[in-house]
Design an enzyme around this catalytic site. Structure first.
Site, PDB file in Angstrom:
ATOM      1  N   ILE A 126       0.843  -1.197   0.000  1.00  0.00           N
ATOM      2  CA  ILE A 126       0.000   0.000   0.000  1.00  0.00           C
ATOM      3  C   ILE A 126       0.878   1.247   0.000  1.00  0.00           C
ATOM      4  O   ILE A 126       0.448   2.301  -0.413  1.00  0.00           O
ATOM      5  CB  ILE A 126      -0.992   0.035   1.190  1.00  0.00           C
ATOM      6  CG1 ILE A 126      -0.267   0.080   2.542  1.00  0.00           C
ATOM      7  CG2 ILE A 126      -1.978  -1.122   1.131  1.00  0.00           C
ATOM      8  CD1 ILE A 126      -1.171   0.510   3.692  1.00  0.00           C
ATOM      9  N   ASP A 127       2.138   1.106   0.451  1.00  0.00           N
ATOM     10  CA  ASP A 127       3.029   2.270   0.554  1.00  0.00           C
ATOM     11  C   ASP A 127       3.467   2.819  -0.811  1.00  0.00           C
ATOM     12  O   ASP A 127       3.933   3.951  -0.904  1.00  0.00           O
ATOM     13  CB  ASP A 127       4.281   1.922   1.360  1.00  0.00           C
ATOM     14  CG  ASP A 127       3.983   1.698   2.834  1.00  0.00           C
ATOM     15  OD1 ASP A 127       2.799   1.795   3.219  1.00  0.00           O
ATOM     16  OD2 ASP A 127       4.925   1.405   3.594  1.00  0.00           O
TER      17      ASP A 127
HETATM   18  O1  F6P Z   1       4.639  -1.637   4.395  1.00  0.00           O
HETATM   19  C1  F6P Z   1       3.277  -1.643   4.449  1.00  0.00           C
HETATM   20  C2  F6P Z   1       2.797  -1.266   5.820  1.00  0.00           C
HETATM   21  O2  F6P Z   1       1.393  -1.214   5.763  1.00  0.00           O
HETATM   22  C3  F6P Z   1       3.387   0.039   6.366  1.00  0.00           C
HETATM   23  O3  F6P Z   1       2.756   1.163   5.854  1.00  0.00           O
HETATM   24  C4  F6P Z   1       3.239  -0.143   7.846  1.00  0.00           C
HETATM   25  O4  F6P Z   1       4.196   0.571   8.569  1.00  0.00           O
HETATM   26  C5  F6P Z   1       3.465  -1.603   8.010  1.00  0.00           C
HETATM   27  O5  F6P Z   1       3.144  -2.228   6.798  1.00  0.00           O
HETATM   28  C6  F6P Z   1       2.658  -2.213   9.125  1.00  0.00           C
HETATM   29  O6  F6P Z   1       2.984  -3.541   9.230  1.00  0.00           O
HETATM   30  P1  F6P Z   1       2.289  -4.559  10.236  1.00  0.00           P
HETATM   31  O7  F6P Z   1       1.077  -5.101   9.544  1.00  0.00           O
HETATM   32  O8  F6P Z   1       3.312  -5.609  10.435  1.00  0.00           O
HETATM   33  O9  F6P Z   1       1.910  -3.823  11.468  1.00  0.00           O
END
Ligand code: F6P
Length: 344
Positions: A126-127
């Site tokens: 999504i980033d």
């Molecule tokens: O890299 C995608 C992402 O959604 C980031 O924007 C966010 O910091 C991270 O994953 C969150 O990851 P998790 O699902 O492990 O908390």
């Protein structure tokens, strides 16, 4: 041939559409596909599911991933690499399609460049920060969710003379913040690429209120660090460390809101959208992108073109090297950031 398909890293809407396209595209070319559970981990643990045309029926609009996902990395686990190679041989896999972001595709690149492992990549996060492709699977849906949230916050902000701070995801880049902030008409957008000083943001908010507006919307990416006009910058706001050793970001929204209240005197409220951004059904655009990229990956695998990633460039689906995809991070262009300020 037999191909494995896996999804690694954080999930996002559109992964199932990509899996479906990989499966159906490969079958159309006369090959078979095996699903690998929980990313690279499933390959080391021999956790697989058979995938035929029927197995992927009905998954197109579903969020998440039917295969499960994880950030497990064979290069960080004792015996991980040996297990991945041994199971690949045992299962008789001729190649693997890895659907992932920088972590998953970083592993794919190392496996291919160091060991000649047959793998192709499909970009998702999504980033939207992967290089080599204009856009990644999941980004459009996340932007849609955030824009809708900003629209909703506008109506409640107007009624109370408040500053609403919305914290969105984006570990290293501010793509979601910039896109949803521009689309939602945010008054201030704070991103890591060009971190705006909090005093400048407050000046803008004060000017708006002096001009008769009685509310403001601030969108902040979780990867923004509070920056002062003097150039001083706080540390990233981190919650804790996840099971794979990665920092879990989150909390900058609160810090920004408190600072705005301190500097302007306006009341503020914080909304952290969190994993809501990653859930739910993918937009039509994400389904289309995921399908086109999945079909391209199946085509690359079918022709034995390993070490490549399916990519979207200028509206065309092409392939780029995995090396290019992970060598750098794609940040929000300055034109978006400046444009967001001009229209605010
Ligand atoms: O890299 C995608 C992402 O959604 C980031 O924007 C966010 O910091 C991270 O994953 C969150 O990851 P998790 O699902 O492990 O908390």
């Amino acid at each position: 041939m037999i191909f494995g398909v896996l999804t690694g890293g954080g999930d996002c809407p559109g992964l199932n559409a990509a899996i479906r396209a990989v499966v159906r595209g490969s079958i159309a070319s006369g090959h078979a596909v095996v699903g690998i559970r929980r990313g690279w981990q499933g390959l080391a643990e021999r956790a697989t599911v058979p995938l035929d045309r029927n197995a992927v029926s009905g998954i197109l609009p579903r969020g998440g991933t039917i295969l499960g996902s994880s950030g497990w990395n064979p290069y960080r686990e004792d015996g991980g690499l040996e297990a991945v190679r041994a199971v690949t041989a045992e299962l008789g896999l001729d190649g693997v399609v890895a659907i992932g972001g920088e972590g998953t595709l970083g592993v794919a690149h190392r496996l291919h460049s160091e060991l000649g492992y047959p793998v192709v990549g499909v970009p998702k996060t999504i980033d939207n920060d992967l290089a080599g492709t204009d856009v990644t699977i999941g980004f459009d849906t996340a932007v849609h969710v955030c824009t809708e949230a900003i629209d909703r916050l506008h109506s409640t902000a107007e009624s109370h003379n408040r500053v609403m701070v919305v914290e969105v995801m984006g570990r290293h880049t501010g793509w979601i913040a910039a896109a949803s902030g521009i689309a939602g008409g945010a008054d201030v957008i704070l991103v890591p690429e060009e971190p705006r000083a909090i005093e400048d943001a407050c000046d803008h908010i004060r000017r708006r209120h002096d001009d008769g507006k009685d509310f403001s919307i601030v969108v902040v990416a979780e990867g923004y660090s509070l920056t002062r006009r003097s150039g001083e910058q706080d540390e990233l706001v981190v919650q804790d460390v996840d099971a794979y050793g990665f920092a879990r970001l989150g909390g900058i929204g609160r810090v920004v809101a408190d600072e705005i209240t301190r500097l302007t005197g306006f009341q503020s409220r914080v909304t952290v959208l969190g994993h809501v951004q990653r859930g739910g059904t993918p937009t039509a655009r994400d389904r289309l992108l995921a399908t086109r990229l999945g079909l391209k990956a199946a085509e690359l695998a079918s022709s034995g073109t390993w070490g490549r990633m399916a990519a979207s460039r200028g509206g065309e689906i092409v392939d780029v090297s995995l090396e290019e995809a992970i060598a750098t991070r794609k940040g929000v262009p300055p034109e978006w950031i400046r444009g967001g300020r001009v229209v605010a």
